[in-house]
Write a protein that holds these residues in place. Structure first.
Motif, PDB file in Angstrom:
ATOM      1  N   LEU A 100      40.110 -24.425 -12.011  1.00  0.00           N
ATOM      2  CA  LEU A 100      40.152 -23.113 -12.650  1.00  0.00           C
ATOM      3  C   LEU A 100      39.292 -22.144 -11.841  1.00  0.00           C
ATOM      4  N   LEU A 101      39.856 -20.985 -11.518  1.00  0.00           N
ATOM      5  CA  LEU A 101      39.124 -19.918 -10.858  1.00  0.00           C
ATOM      6  C   LEU A 101      38.908 -18.792 -11.866  1.00  0.00           C
ATOM      7  N   ILE A 102      37.652 -18.466 -12.143  1.00  0.00           N
ATOM      8  CA  ILE A 102      37.329 -17.322 -12.995  1.00  0.00           C
ATOM      9  C   ILE A 102      36.604 -16.313 -12.119  1.00  0.00           C
ATOM     10  N   TRP A 103      37.203 -15.151 -11.933  1.00  0.00           N
ATOM     11  CA  TRP A 103      36.712 -14.219 -10.907  1.00  0.00           C
ATOM     12  C   TRP A 103      36.568 -12.801 -11.459  1.00  0.00           C
ATOM     13  N   GLY A 104      35.537 -12.117 -11.030  1.00  0.00           N
ATOM     14  CA  GLY A 104      35.358 -10.721 -11.396  1.00  0.00           C
ATOM     15  C   GLY A 104      36.163  -9.807 -10.485  1.00  0.00           C
ATOM     16  N   GLU A 105      36.893  -8.889 -11.079  1.00  0.00           N
ATOM     17  CA  GLU A 105      37.680  -7.948 -10.268  1.00  0.00           C
ATOM     18  C   GLU A 105      36.791  -7.030  -9.434  1.00  0.00           C
ATOM     19  N   GLU A 106      35.539  -6.893  -9.827  1.00  0.00           N
ATOM     20  CA  GLU A 106      34.610  -6.023  -9.100  1.00  0.00           C
ATOM     21  C   GLU A 106      33.586  -6.838  -8.302  1.00  0.00           C
ATOM     22  N   ASP A 107      33.904  -8.079  -8.015  1.00  0.00           N
ATOM     23  CA  ASP A 107      33.000  -8.932  -7.233  1.00  0.00           C
ATOM     24  C   ASP A 107      32.917  -8.383  -5.814  1.00  0.00           C
ATOM     25  N   ARG A 108      31.728  -7.945  -5.421  1.00  0.00           N
ATOM     26  CA  ARG A 108      31.536  -7.395  -4.076  1.00  0.00           C
ATOM     27  C   ARG A 108      30.966  -8.423  -3.113  1.00  0.00           C
ATOM     28  N   VAL A 109      30.543  -9.560  -3.632  1.00  0.00           N
ATOM     29  CA  VAL A 109      30.006 -10.627  -2.779  1.00  0.00           C
ATOM     30  C   VAL A 109      31.142 -11.527  -2.301  1.00  0.00           C
ATOM     31  N   SER A 110      31.952 -11.988  -3.235  1.00  0.00           N
ATOM     32  CA  SER A 110      33.173 -12.753  -2.920  1.00  0.00           C
ATOM     33  C   SER A 110      34.345 -11.980  -3.527  1.00  0.00           C
ATOM     34  N   PRO A 111      34.889 -11.005  -2.803  1.00  0.00           N
ATOM     35  CA  PRO A 111      35.874 -10.076  -3.367  1.00  0.00           C
ATOM     36  C   PRO A 111      37.138 -10.758  -3.890  1.00  0.00           C
ATOM     37  N   PRO A 112      37.927 -10.054  -4.697  1.00  0.00           N
ATOM     38  CA  PRO A 112      39.139 -10.627  -5.295  1.00  0.00           C
ATOM     39  C   PRO A 112      40.095 -11.263  -4.290  1.00  0.00           C
TER      40      PRO A 112
END
Length: 232
Positions: A177-189
Protein backbone atom coordinates in the motif's frame (compact mmCIF):
# COMPACT_ATOMS: atom_id res chain seq x y z
CA UNK A 1 -2.01 -13.91 19.24
CA UNK A 2 -1.94 -10.38 17.83
CA UNK A 3 -0.31 -9.78 14.48
CA UNK A 4 2.85 -7.70 14.68
CA UNK A 5 3.18 -4.27 13.10
CA UNK A 6 6.54 -2.52 12.75
CA UNK A 7 6.61 1.25 12.26
CA UNK A 8 9.83 2.66 10.78
CA UNK A 9 10.55 6.38 11.10
CA UNK A 10 12.41 8.65 8.70
CA UNK A 11 15.79 10.35 8.90
CA UNK A 12 14.67 13.06 11.30
CA UNK A 13 11.63 11.15 12.49
CA UNK A 14 10.95 9.68 15.88
CA UNK A 15 8.56 7.51 17.81
CA UNK A 16 6.10 10.38 18.27
CA UNK A 17 5.48 10.46 14.51
CA UNK A 18 3.32 7.36 14.87
CA UNK A 19 1.03 8.42 17.75
CA UNK A 20 -2.11 8.33 15.59
CA UNK A 21 -1.35 4.83 14.32
CA UNK A 22 -0.62 3.58 17.83
CA UNK A 23 -3.88 4.97 19.21
CA UNK A 24 -5.91 3.48 16.37
CA UNK A 25 -4.31 0.03 16.07
CA UNK A 26 -2.66 -0.49 19.46
CA UNK A 27 -5.38 -2.62 20.98
CA UNK A 28 -5.46 -5.06 18.06
CA UNK A 29 -1.83 -5.28 16.91
CA UNK A 30 1.47 -5.97 18.58
CA UNK A 31 3.09 -2.68 17.60
CA UNK A 32 6.86 -2.18 17.49
CA UNK A 33 8.56 1.16 16.85
CA UNK A 34 12.30 0.48 16.85
CA UNK A 35 14.55 3.51 16.99
CA UNK A 36 16.69 3.16 13.87
CA UNK A 37 20.38 3.36 14.87
CA UNK A 38 21.19 6.19 12.48
CA UNK A 39 23.85 7.65 14.79
CA UNK A 40 25.81 4.44 15.46
CA UNK A 41 29.45 4.28 14.52
CA UNK A 42 30.20 1.38 12.16
CA UNK A 43 32.13 0.43 9.02
CA UNK A 44 29.22 -0.60 6.80
CA UNK A 45 27.16 1.30 4.28
CA UNK A 46 24.67 3.26 6.40
CA UNK A 47 21.53 1.90 4.75
CA UNK A 48 22.87 -1.65 4.83
CA UNK A 49 23.52 -1.22 8.56
CA UNK A 50 19.89 -0.22 9.13
CA UNK A 51 18.57 -3.20 7.17
CA UNK A 52 20.75 -5.56 9.19
CA UNK A 53 19.46 -3.91 12.35
CA UNK A 54 15.89 -4.64 11.26
CA UNK A 55 16.78 -8.25 10.47
CA UNK A 56 18.23 -8.69 13.95
CA UNK A 57 15.31 -6.88 15.59
CA UNK A 58 12.72 -9.15 13.98
CA UNK A 59 14.73 -12.25 14.84
CA UNK A 60 15.35 -11.20 18.45
CA UNK A 61 11.67 -10.41 19.05
CA UNK A 62 10.54 -13.56 17.21
CA UNK A 63 8.11 -11.61 15.04
CA UNK A 64 6.31 -13.73 12.46
CA UNK A 65 5.32 -12.04 9.21
CA UNK A 66 4.79 -8.53 10.56
CA UNK A 67 3.16 -5.68 8.69
CA UNK A 68 6.00 -3.30 7.77
CA UNK A 69 5.11 0.40 7.61
CA UNK A 70 7.82 2.88 6.69
CA UNK A 71 7.93 6.63 6.24
CA UNK A 72 10.67 8.24 4.14
CA UNK A 73 13.98 6.53 5.03
CA UNK A 74 12.01 3.96 7.03
CA UNK A 75 10.18 3.01 3.85
CA UNK A 76 13.50 2.49 2.09
CA UNK A 77 14.66 0.14 4.85
CA UNK A 78 11.34 -1.73 4.64
CA UNK A 79 11.69 -2.15 0.86
CA UNK A 80 15.17 -3.64 1.12
CA UNK A 81 14.18 -5.98 3.94
CA UNK A 82 11.04 -7.16 2.12
CA UNK A 83 12.99 -7.80 -1.08
CA UNK A 84 15.45 -10.00 0.81
CA UNK A 85 12.84 -11.71 2.98
CA UNK A 86 9.45 -11.69 1.20
CA UNK A 87 8.41 -14.73 3.24
CA UNK A 88 8.86 -12.74 6.47
CA UNK A 89 6.55 -9.81 5.66
CA UNK A 90 2.75 -10.06 5.42
CA UNK A 91 2.07 -6.54 4.09
CA UNK A 92 4.23 -3.58 3.10
CA UNK A 93 3.08 0.02 3.56
CA UNK A 94 5.12 2.93 2.21
CA UNK A 95 4.47 6.61 2.78
CA UNK A 96 6.78 9.26 1.35
CA UNK A 97 9.42 6.56 0.90
CA UNK A 98 12.90 7.19 -0.41
CA UNK A 99 14.48 4.75 -2.84
CA UNK A 100 13.64 6.32 -6.19
CA UNK A 101 14.03 10.06 -5.74
CA UNK A 102 14.01 12.38 -2.77
CA UNK A 103 14.93 15.98 -2.09
CA UNK A 104 17.28 16.34 0.86
CA UNK A 105 15.44 18.83 3.06
CA UNK A 106 18.57 19.88 4.94
CA UNK A 107 20.93 20.34 2.00
CA UNK A 108 24.41 18.87 1.84
CA UNK A 109 25.17 19.96 5.39
CA UNK A 110 22.62 21.16 7.95
CA UNK A 111 23.09 24.65 9.40
CA UNK A 112 23.80 23.54 12.92
CA UNK A 113 22.00 25.39 15.66
CA UNK A 114 20.24 27.87 13.35
CA UNK A 115 16.71 27.86 14.78
CA UNK A 116 14.92 29.73 11.99
CA UNK A 117 16.58 27.62 9.32
CA UNK A 118 15.58 24.41 11.10
CA UNK A 119 12.03 25.66 11.60
CA UNK A 120 11.72 26.48 7.90
CA UNK A 121 13.13 23.10 6.88
CA UNK A 122 10.85 21.16 9.24
CA UNK A 123 7.83 23.13 8.01
CA UNK A 124 8.85 22.27 4.43
CA UNK A 125 8.06 18.66 5.28
CA UNK A 126 4.36 19.42 5.72
CA UNK A 127 1.61 21.00 3.64
CA UNK A 128 0.40 22.80 6.77
CA UNK A 129 3.42 24.51 8.39
CA UNK A 130 1.54 24.60 11.70
CA UNK A 131 2.30 20.87 12.04
CA UNK A 132 5.91 21.95 12.68
CA UNK A 133 5.32 22.61 16.37
CA UNK A 134 7.93 24.13 18.67
CA UNK A 135 8.48 20.70 20.20
CA UNK A 136 9.11 19.10 16.81
CA UNK A 137 11.48 21.88 15.73
CA UNK A 138 13.37 21.66 19.04
CA UNK A 139 13.73 17.90 18.59
CA UNK A 140 15.39 18.35 15.19
CA UNK A 141 17.41 21.33 16.43
CA UNK A 142 18.98 19.25 19.19
CA UNK A 143 20.04 16.65 16.63
CA UNK A 144 21.67 19.24 14.39
CA UNK A 145 23.56 20.77 17.31
CA UNK A 146 25.47 17.51 17.67
CA UNK A 147 28.34 17.41 15.16
CA UNK A 148 28.55 13.60 15.10
CA UNK A 149 24.80 13.19 14.61
CA UNK A 150 24.91 15.76 11.82
CA UNK A 151 27.65 13.81 10.08
CA UNK A 152 25.73 10.51 10.41
CA UNK A 153 22.59 12.13 8.96
CA UNK A 154 24.49 13.41 5.93
CA UNK A 155 26.13 10.01 5.43
CA UNK A 156 22.80 8.19 5.71
CA UNK A 157 21.09 10.57 3.29
CA UNK A 158 23.86 10.00 0.74
CA UNK A 159 23.64 6.24 1.26
CA UNK A 160 19.90 6.37 0.54
CA UNK A 161 20.45 8.45 -2.60
CA UNK A 162 22.97 5.91 -3.89
CA UNK A 163 20.64 2.99 -3.22
CA UNK A 164 18.21 3.14 -6.15
CA UNK A 165 15.56 0.45 -5.80
CA UNK A 166 13.86 0.57 -9.23
CA UNK A 167 15.43 -2.72 -10.36
CA UNK A 168 14.29 -4.73 -7.30
CA UNK A 169 10.73 -3.43 -6.95
CA UNK A 170 9.30 -5.80 -9.63
CA UNK A 171 10.74 -8.68 -7.58
CA UNK A 172 8.70 -7.86 -4.44
CA UNK A 173 5.52 -10.01 -4.43
CA UNK A 174 4.26 -8.67 -1.09
CA UNK A 175 0.91 -6.83 -1.14
CA UNK A 176 1.88 -3.16 -0.88
CA UNK A 177 0.00 0.00 0.00
CA UNK A 178 1.29 3.45 -0.95
CA UNK A 179 -0.17 6.37 1.02
CA UNK A 180 1.18 9.61 -0.40
CA UNK A 181 0.66 13.33 0.10
CA UNK A 182 -0.21 15.24 -3.05
CA UNK A 183 1.89 18.13 -1.72
CA UNK A 184 4.92 16.03 -0.76
CA UNK A 185 7.93 18.14 -1.72
CA UNK A 186 10.52 15.66 -0.43
CA UNK A 187 9.28 12.61 -2.35
CA UNK A 188 6.93 14.22 -4.91
CA UNK A 189 3.79 12.52 -6.31
CA UNK A 190 5.68 11.42 -9.43
CA UNK A 191 7.71 9.18 -7.14
CA UNK A 192 4.55 7.53 -5.82
CA UNK A 193 3.36 6.84 -9.36
CA UNK A 194 6.74 5.33 -10.26
CA UNK A 195 6.50 3.03 -7.22
CA UNK A 196 3.01 2.08 -8.40
CA UNK A 197 4.27 1.20 -11.89
CA UNK A 198 7.14 -0.95 -10.62
CA UNK A 199 5.58 -2.92 -7.76
CA UNK A 200 3.61 -6.04 -8.83
CA UNK A 201 0.86 -6.04 -6.16
CA UNK A 202 0.23 -2.44 -5.20
CA UNK A 203 -2.47 0.06 -4.27
CA UNK A 204 -1.83 3.83 -4.32
CA UNK A 205 -3.88 6.37 -2.39
CA UNK A 206 -3.08 10.07 -2.75
CA UNK A 207 -4.10 12.48 0.02
CA UNK A 208 -4.89 16.07 -0.87
CA UNK A 209 -3.49 18.99 1.15
CA UNK A 210 -0.87 16.66 2.63
CA UNK A 211 2.93 16.63 2.64
CA UNK A 212 5.69 14.14 3.41
CA UNK A 213 4.27 12.55 6.59
CA UNK A 214 0.59 11.62 6.02
CA UNK A 215 0.36 9.66 9.29
CA UNK A 216 1.04 12.93 11.13
CA UNK A 217 -0.77 15.40 8.89
CA UNK A 218 -3.83 13.32 7.95
CA UNK A 219 -3.98 10.69 10.73
CA UNK A 220 -7.70 9.86 10.42
CA UNK A 221 -7.51 9.34 6.66
CA UNK A 222 -4.22 7.45 6.99
CA UNK A 223 -5.66 5.06 9.56
CA UNK A 224 -8.89 4.50 7.63
CA UNK A 225 -6.99 3.65 4.43
CA UNK A 226 -4.59 1.40 6.33
CA UNK A 227 -7.52 -0.31 8.08
CA UNK A 228 -9.17 -1.12 4.75
CA UNK A 229 -5.92 -2.45 3.32
CA UNK A 230 -5.19 -4.70 6.30
CA UNK A 231 -8.75 -6.01 6.27
CA UNK A 232 -8.52 -7.30 2.70
Amino acid sequence: MKQSMILLHGLFGGLSNWEGVIQHFGSRYDIHIPSLPIYDQHNQDNLEYLVRFLEQYIEQHKLEKPVLIGNSLGGHVAILFTHRHPDKVSRLVLTGSSGLHENNIMGNYPKRGNYEYIRERVAYTFYDPAIATDALVDEVLQITRNRIKCLRIVQTAKSAQRNYVASILPEIPTPTLLIWGEEDRVSPPDVAHEFQQLLPDVQLVMLSACGHAPMMERPEQFNRILEEFLGK
